[in-house]
Design a protein around this motif. Structure first.
Motif, PDB file in Angstrom:
ATOM      1  N   ALA A   1     -12.295   2.693   8.601  1.00 40.76           N
ATOM      2  CA  ALA A   1     -12.301   1.819   7.852  1.00 40.76           C
ATOM      3  C   ALA A   1     -12.346   1.005   7.486  1.00 40.76           C
ATOM      4  CB  ALA A   1     -10.229   1.402   7.423  1.00 40.76           C
ATOM      5  N   GLU A   2     -13.420  -0.721   8.751  1.00 40.10           N
ATOM      6  CA  GLU A   2     -13.894  -1.870   7.742  1.00 40.10           C
ATOM      7  C   GLU A   2     -15.931  -0.331   7.721  1.00 40.10           C
ATOM      8  OE1 GLU A   2     -13.307  -4.606   7.371  1.00 40.10           O
ATOM      9  OE2 GLU A   2     -11.655  -3.287   7.696  1.00 40.10           O
ATOM     10  N   ILE A   3     -16.380   0.702   7.922  1.00 40.15           N
ATOM     11  CA  ILE A   3     -17.463   1.198   7.568  1.00 40.15           C
ATOM     12  C   ILE A   3     -17.319   1.831   6.575  1.00 40.15           C
ATOM     13  CG2 ILE A   3     -19.273   2.608   8.866  1.00 40.15           C
ATOM     14  CD1 ILE A   3     -18.448   1.670  11.657  1.00 40.15           C
TER      15      ILE A   3
ATOM     16  N   ALA B   1      -1.893   0.230   7.295  1.00 37.84           N
ATOM     17  CA  ALA B   1      -3.511  -0.317   7.594  1.00 37.84           C
ATOM     18  C   ALA B   1      -4.784  -0.708   7.624  1.00 37.84           C
ATOM     19  CB  ALA B   1      -3.933   0.235   9.195  1.00 37.84           C
ATOM     20  N   THR B   2      -4.157  -1.873   5.941  1.00 37.95           N
ATOM     21  CA  THR B   2      -5.629  -1.867   5.916  1.00 37.95           C
ATOM     22  C   THR B   2      -5.744  -3.934   6.341  1.00 37.95           C
ATOM     23  OG1 THR B   2      -4.794  -3.317   3.527  1.00 37.95           O
ATOM     24  CG2 THR B   2      -5.394  -0.322   3.686  1.00 37.95           C
TER      25      THR B   2
ATOM     26  N   VAL C   1     -10.454   2.017  -0.955  1.00 39.66           N
ATOM     27  CA  VAL C   1     -11.801   3.144   0.129  1.00 39.66           C
ATOM     28  C   VAL C   1     -10.539   2.821   2.080  1.00 39.66           C
ATOM     29  CG1 VAL C   1     -13.565   3.293   1.666  1.00 39.66           C
ATOM     30  CG2 VAL C   1     -13.595   2.948  -0.600  1.00 39.66           C
ATOM     31  N   ARG C   2     -10.286   2.050   1.950  1.00 45.78           N
ATOM     32  CA  ARG C   2      -9.932   2.070   3.674  1.00 45.78           C
ATOM     33  C   ARG C   2      -8.578   2.468   3.906  1.00 45.78           C
ATOM     34  NH1 ARG C   2     -11.891  -3.189   2.689  1.00 45.78           N
ATOM     35  NH2 ARG C   2     -12.919  -4.390   4.373  1.00 45.78           N
ATOM     36  N   ALA C   3      -7.708   2.606   3.143  1.00 51.66           N
ATOM     37  CA  ALA C   3      -6.145   3.663   3.142  1.00 51.66           C
ATOM     38  C   ALA C   3      -6.579   4.928   3.234  1.00 51.66           C
ATOM     39  CB  ALA C   3      -5.395   2.828   2.163  1.00 51.66           C
ATOM     40  N   TYR C   4      -7.239   5.286   2.568  1.00 49.45           N
ATOM     41  CA  TYR C   4      -7.782   6.551   1.934  1.00 49.45           C
ATOM     42  C   TYR C   4      -7.857   7.159   3.448  1.00 49.45           C
ATOM     43  CZ  TYR C   4      -9.274  11.157   0.553  1.00 49.45           C
ATOM     44  OH  TYR C   4      -9.822  12.144  -0.291  1.00 49.45           O
TER      45      TYR C   4
ATOM     46  N   SER D   1     -10.235 -11.381   9.869  1.00 57.45           N
ATOM     47  CA  SER D   1      -9.630 -10.120   8.697  1.00 57.45           C
ATOM     48  C   SER D   1      -8.070  -9.774   9.425  1.00 57.45           C
ATOM     49  CB  SER D   1     -10.769  -9.482   8.647  1.00 57.45           C
ATOM     50  OG  SER D   1     -11.633  -8.681  10.275  1.00 57.45           O
ATOM     51  N   THR D   2      -8.313  -9.658  10.200  1.00 55.23           N
ATOM     52  CA  THR D   2      -7.197  -9.053  11.024  1.00 55.23           C
ATOM     53  C   THR D   2      -6.096 -10.052  11.048  1.00 55.23           C
ATOM     54  OG1 THR D   2      -6.921  -9.973  13.470  1.00 55.23           O
ATOM     55  CG2 THR D   2      -7.960  -7.366  12.564  1.00 55.23           C
TER      56      THR D   2
END
Lengths: 129, 484, 468
Positions: free
Chosen positions: B83-85, B269-270, B329-332, C96-97
């Protein structure tokens, strides 16, 4: 648990002392121990008109805030400004230096609605000191 | 650790601006009266020193890649690196929010596709991705309800919440201009139906319900709740904080809920980022959909994407732009990766793990409602309190075992509450290790309570004097930058 | 099966045995049959990581961005330089986490970062305190007005006519339950007529909101406004500011603002299509107990060592519930961290230089553009900070110019159609990332675009506008 005999009490854990016709109000030993370390006391302005059992301020610990309820109707005559810098006085001396407001009662019969020391002790299920 | 202000060394420079040497070559045209007289006194240092400073700070934190966070209602699952990418792709990260529609077709397509898929997962008519957080989504939905009833000429002033509700519910109600009415839970830990029937009336606007509730229990009489609320002409709102338990098992639109919010930093999960950013998309039934925020990313008849501003019933805008796009974007990516079966497997494994922990702990700890739970289980530290050990002490002692504590003292209706949510991310060895730690602490409470009451013993700092911090507030560093 | 669930079938069987049920289905028995989702969710099945990233890369490739084009757009978010070190620190999983720092003992990194952010905001705004950040600058502004409505009697709020239009829309939405009437102050070109903030105008107002620089980049007479609003019973003076301007411009504390709000993005993190952002909220000490949002404080732990903690939580929703100062349950922690790290890397010198060179470059660009026949400053009397509005010739469409500029590799600005006071134009911003060569190229391309639109080759947008 300290519950002085010469005071009157509310179910919201305020105490009242009648001092020369003026009602001195604070919170009880039980209340301060339930709240924990007091960090802030919000007090009303002098001259404010209060109604019996209406909230007139609040007392704040780290994890909670409780409203303060007026045991009598009347006018705020004085507030304990020492509590601004030293809210811990409420913990260390709730019936003495930790007093909060002085009210000139407009309706003396309000005092009859209050609990005696025995009634308050029973209410909180405690042994008297 | 010193603050960045204390390690400051004036004269040391970190990041350079392009063409600094051209400063002063041309005028800036700003009259003197607008210029700052007293400098802000910001800290100065070189890059390596700054990097080390923040790196040293970072390792003082617990985080998901170090060990588990069994925090009830927070759903601290693994945050996929993929998701980070996705979020860092320059075509997403470097988009300016004021760009013209023809320049942002990929972004709009992503938003529309995400809206549509979420609507299908939820069984709802339409979705808005604008709210930046769950509480923001709650408030937006309440504003929609307000407008809906105003349009119908109905004066409804009350929002109903169970006594187990999260604090944001009544706070959002107040911000939305409503009065909160609390209904009690019965001894099964579910909403008291009779009390609800009495509380609901022609002045009720919305009932806010967390499903499953904050005790980790599914409201088995949900259909009766829905009927009572709808018969009174009120709306039913789902607080989606616990959606991880029912994703793929129940579509809220089937109940039917009229409005809801999701927490993407939970179910999708973001990363929590140490407190934010999150995202709180909302969904509406067909009747409420026209009230969703504007502008609304949409698909036109010819297949291109645009921002639909022609929404006369909309509550308007709730975010400066289209929401927390980087989070969306991450969640998608998470949703695409999991797909239909993958999403269902999340709730299956989350519920399985929570019940597993319940069975491991229910001998030593009192379980608030000791029956099949959903994705989280609530214990009461009552037995330990009788020994002089409070839930707060248990939480602090868990830190010594390397775990972040569970949620404590919530919900308010359970004495000395401990709310445990393992999520589907943790393996059985970790669950066992956590259960063993809890059992060990229960044993310590009996045999050696001081070691619990004085915990934590091995963390970077000990218990913080919170009263002192509140009585003598120090909320920013007031001394000049530099050593000493 | 996703890579993120670790349980094997054997694990699941063992767990079911421990629980004492024979099938997973039994764990969902409380859910009424009629609402069980049968037959699976009506979306596609999942794919692997490379396939997921492939789909997203395709979508990203359909966008034109500041990565491929030189960006001169502003309007609240700016193409600023974000140091590589900022991204590196923010992508550490420790930052971040990690969770909200309620358990202070294992959250000192996050808490100290928040404290440093609060300090930087307080110093830049020259106010007493700051919170740990809000969703964005627009919602921070709305919350500031809501604070004012609790601190003052009144039924209106006076706002600058030149407020960021999206912020104005947020105010319309979020203030609706308060019943506050939003009244616009009169304009004076692209500035606000601050002289209109008279005692009479202030009657019944809970707050006065000005933006500095305003949406058009123009500088307002904040000092005069502050003087008109001095006094304990006056409406609250709320300043919505460009945080990166404060290294060079007089800050809110110097001109008597009660509250300063703004967007932290220009302090140094990516634009990301408008979010996640981070709203700044700073105020005088007397408003501490009314402030929304999280606040971190420095104190001591039980051993007497320095320790940071969340403090004054009794304002917040998880304690005060319906009486909370706000319903907010988040801060934009990671973005606040990035703003802090970038500021630490730039330093006092770097922050001032960034502001100064972008102001100089913007001024220079404005002079060069107004040499193009027919192009003028929309308000020639207004001073501006790094962002300005130009008026185009009547027959030229802003969108046509944007399109031509885009073909030449520029995101040229934000179309202003209409401009306050008449005509159409563009809002153009220059950041410290812009090079002199880019500015020269912009002027060349712009001149060509305008001449083409005025002369022969006119774009569909211009033609259809002219036909109206």
């Amino acid at each position: 648990m300290n519950i002085p005999q010469d005071l009157k009490y509310t179910k919201e854990h305020e105490w009242v002392l009648l001092d020369d016709g003026v009602a001195v109000v604070g919170i009880t030993d039980f209340a301060q121990s339930e709240l924990g370390d007091i960090v802030f006391v919000e007090l009303p302005s002098i001259g404010l008109n209060l109604k019996v059992m209406e909230p007139f301020g609040s007392v704040e610990s780290v994890k909670s805030v409780s409203d303060l309820y007026s045991p009598v109707s009347g006018v705020v005559a004085d507030v304990n400004t020492r509590l601004t810098a030293n809210p811990d006085l409420v913990n260390s001396d709730p019936f003495g230096e930790g007093w909060m407001v002085r009210i000139e009662p407009s309706e003396m019969s309000d005092l009859d609605q209050l609990l005696t020391a025995e009634e308050y002790a029973e209410y909180i299920g405690a042994e008297q000191a | 650790m010193d603050t960045i202000f204390e390690i400051c060394r004036p004269g040391r420079r970190g990041f350079r601006i392009p063409e600094e040497a051209t400063e002063g070559r041309e005028p800036h045209g700003i009259p003197n009266e607008f210029l700052r007289k007293k400098p802000a006194d910001l800290p100065e240092n070189a890059e390596l020193a700054v990097l080390r400073h923040y790196t040293r700070m970072s390792i003082l934190n617990h985080h998901i890649e170090r060990d588990m966070y069994p925090l009830g209602s927070c759903t601290m699952k693994y945050n996929p690196k993929m998701a980070e990418i996705a979020a860092a792709m320059p075509g997403f990260r470097d988009l300016h929010p004021w760009q013209s529609e023809e320049e942002i077709q990929g972004a709009l397509e992503l938003l529309v596709e995400f809206q549509e898929r979420l609507a299908k997962v939820l069984g709802m008519h339409a979705v808005s991705l604008q709210p930046a957080a769950g509480a923001h989504g709650e408030l937006t939905c309440l504003l929609m309800a307000r407008k809906y009833f105003a349009d119908r000429g109905e004066k409804r002033t009350k929002v109903i919440v169970p006594d187990s509700a999260h604090g944001t519910n009544p706070a959002s109600a107040t911000f939305g201009g409503f009065e909160t009415v609390e209904v009690p839970s019965n001894d099964r830990g579910e909403v008291d139906i009779d009390a609800l029937a009495k509380a609901v009336g022609p002045d009720s606007a919305v009932m806010m319900l967390t499903l499953p509730n904050t005790l980790g229990l599914f409201e088995s009489r949900i259909l009766d709740i829905a009927r009572i609320v709808h018969d009174a002409g009120a709306l039913l709102y789902m607080d989606g904080a616990n959606f991880n338990a029912i994703v793929g098992q129940v579509r809220p639109g089937d109940v039917p809920f009229d409005l809801l919010h999701l927490n993407l930093h939970k179910t999708f999960a973001t990363p929590h980022g140490g407190g934010g950013p999150g995202a709180g998309p909302i969904a509406a039934s067909a009747a409420l959909a026209p009230y969703l925020p504007a502008p609304m990313p949409s698909r036109s008849a010819n297949g291109t994407y645009f921002l639909d501003e022609a929404r006369p019933k909309s509550v308007g805008r709730v975010h400066s732009f289209l929401g927390n796009f980087g989070i969306l974007v991450r969640a998608y990516s998470y949703l695409l990766y999991h797909g239909a079966d993958g999403l269902r497997e999340i709730s299956e494994n989350a519920v399985l793990s929570a019940n597993y922990l319940r069975m491991k702990l229910h001998g030593e700890y009192e379980v608030a409602h000791d029956r099949i739970c959903m994705h989280e289980v609530v214990l009461s530290g009552r037995r330990q309190k009788a020994l002089g050990v409070r839930t707060m002490d248990i939480a602090k002692r868990l830190l010594d075992f390397g775990f972040h504590p569970p949620t404590v003292y919530f919900p308010l209706i359970v004495e000395e509450a401990i709310m445990i949510e393992p999520t589907e991310s943790e393996n059985i060895e970790t669950l066992d290790r956590f259960a063993d730690a809890m059992l060990e602490i229960a044993r310590e409470a009996r045999e050696n309570p001081q070691v619990v009451k004085n915990a934590p013993h091995t963390t970077p700092v000990g218990r913080v004097d919170e009263a002192g911090a509140a009585r003598n507030p120090n909320l920013c560093w007031s001394r000049a930058c530099g050593p000493g | 099966m996703s890579a993120f669930v670790q349980h094997t079938d054997a694990d699941r069987r063992a767990m079911l045995r421990t629980i004492g049920v024979s099938a997973l289905e039994e764990l969902f028995a409380d859910i009424p049959e009629s609402i069980r989702a049968k037959g699976g969710l009506p979306i596609e099945q999942g794919v692997t990581e490379p396939e997921t990233l492939g789909k997203l890369a395709k979508l990203a490739a359909k966008n034109v961005s500041a990565a491929s084009h030189v960006c001169f757009a502003g309007g609240g978010m700016y193409d600023v330089a974000v140091p590589a070190a900022t991204g590196a620190i923010a992508s550490r999983p420790e930052f971040s986490t990690s969770y909200t720092p309620y358990q202070a003992e294992v959250s000192q990194g996050t808490l100290q970062a928040i404290y440093e952010f609060q300090t930087i905001v307080a110093r830049l705004t020259a106010l007493d305190l700051s919170n740990a950040s809000m969703y964005d600058g627009g919602t921070a502004l709305a919350e500031a007005v809501i604070l004012a409505s609790g601190a003052r009697e009144g039924n209106r709020v006076l706002v600058t006519p030149h407020l960021n239009p999206h912020h104005r829309e947020i105010l319309n939405t979020m203030l609706e339950p308060t019943g506050l009437e939003i009244v616009e102050l009169p304009r004076s070109g692209l500035r606000t007529d601050v002289a209109a903030i008279t005692a009479d105008a202030q009657k019944g107002a809970v707050a006065v909101v000005l933006q500095q620089p305003n949406f058009y980049g123009a500088l307002e007479d904040m000092k005069a406004a502050g003087q008109a609003l001095q006094g304990a019973t006056k409406p609250l003076f709320i300043a919505s500011v460009d945080m990166s301007s404060l290294a060079m411009l007089e800050p809110p504390g110097a001109y008597g603002a009660d509250i300063a709000v703004g967007e932290a993005q220009p302090l140094g993190f990516p634009m990301s299509f408008g979010g996640p952002a981070a709203g700044v909220f700073a105020a005088k000490a007397e408003y501490l107990r009314r402030m929304p949002g999280r606040i971190a404080g420095m104190g001591k732990d039980v051993h007497g060592n320095r320790a940071f903690t969340l403090t004054f939580q009794t304002r917040e929703q998880h304690i005060r519930r319906s009486k909370a100062t706000s319903n907010i349950c988040t801060n934009q922690s990671l973005l606040a961290l990035m703003a802090t790290v970038t500021t630490a890397l730039l330093g006092e010198t770097g922050r001032r230089l960034a502001a100064k060179v972008s102001a100089e470059k913007a001024w220079s660009l404005s002079r060069r553009l107004t040499q193009i026949p027919g192009v003028e400053l929309a308000d020639p009397d207004a001073a501006f900070f790094r962002e300005f509005a130009i008026r185009l010739p009547r027959e030229v469409s802003p969108r046509a110019i944007l399109r031509k500029m885009r073909e030449r590799g520029f995101l040229a600005g934000i179309p202003l159609d209409p401009l306050p006071g008449g005509g159409r134009g563009l809002l153009i911003a220059v950041t410290e990332k812009r090079l002199w060569s880019e500015i020269e190229a912009y002027v060349t391309a712009f001149r060509a675009a305008v001449e083409a639109e005025r002369g022969g080759a006119r774009s569909p947008e211009t033609v259809s506008q002219a036909a109206r």
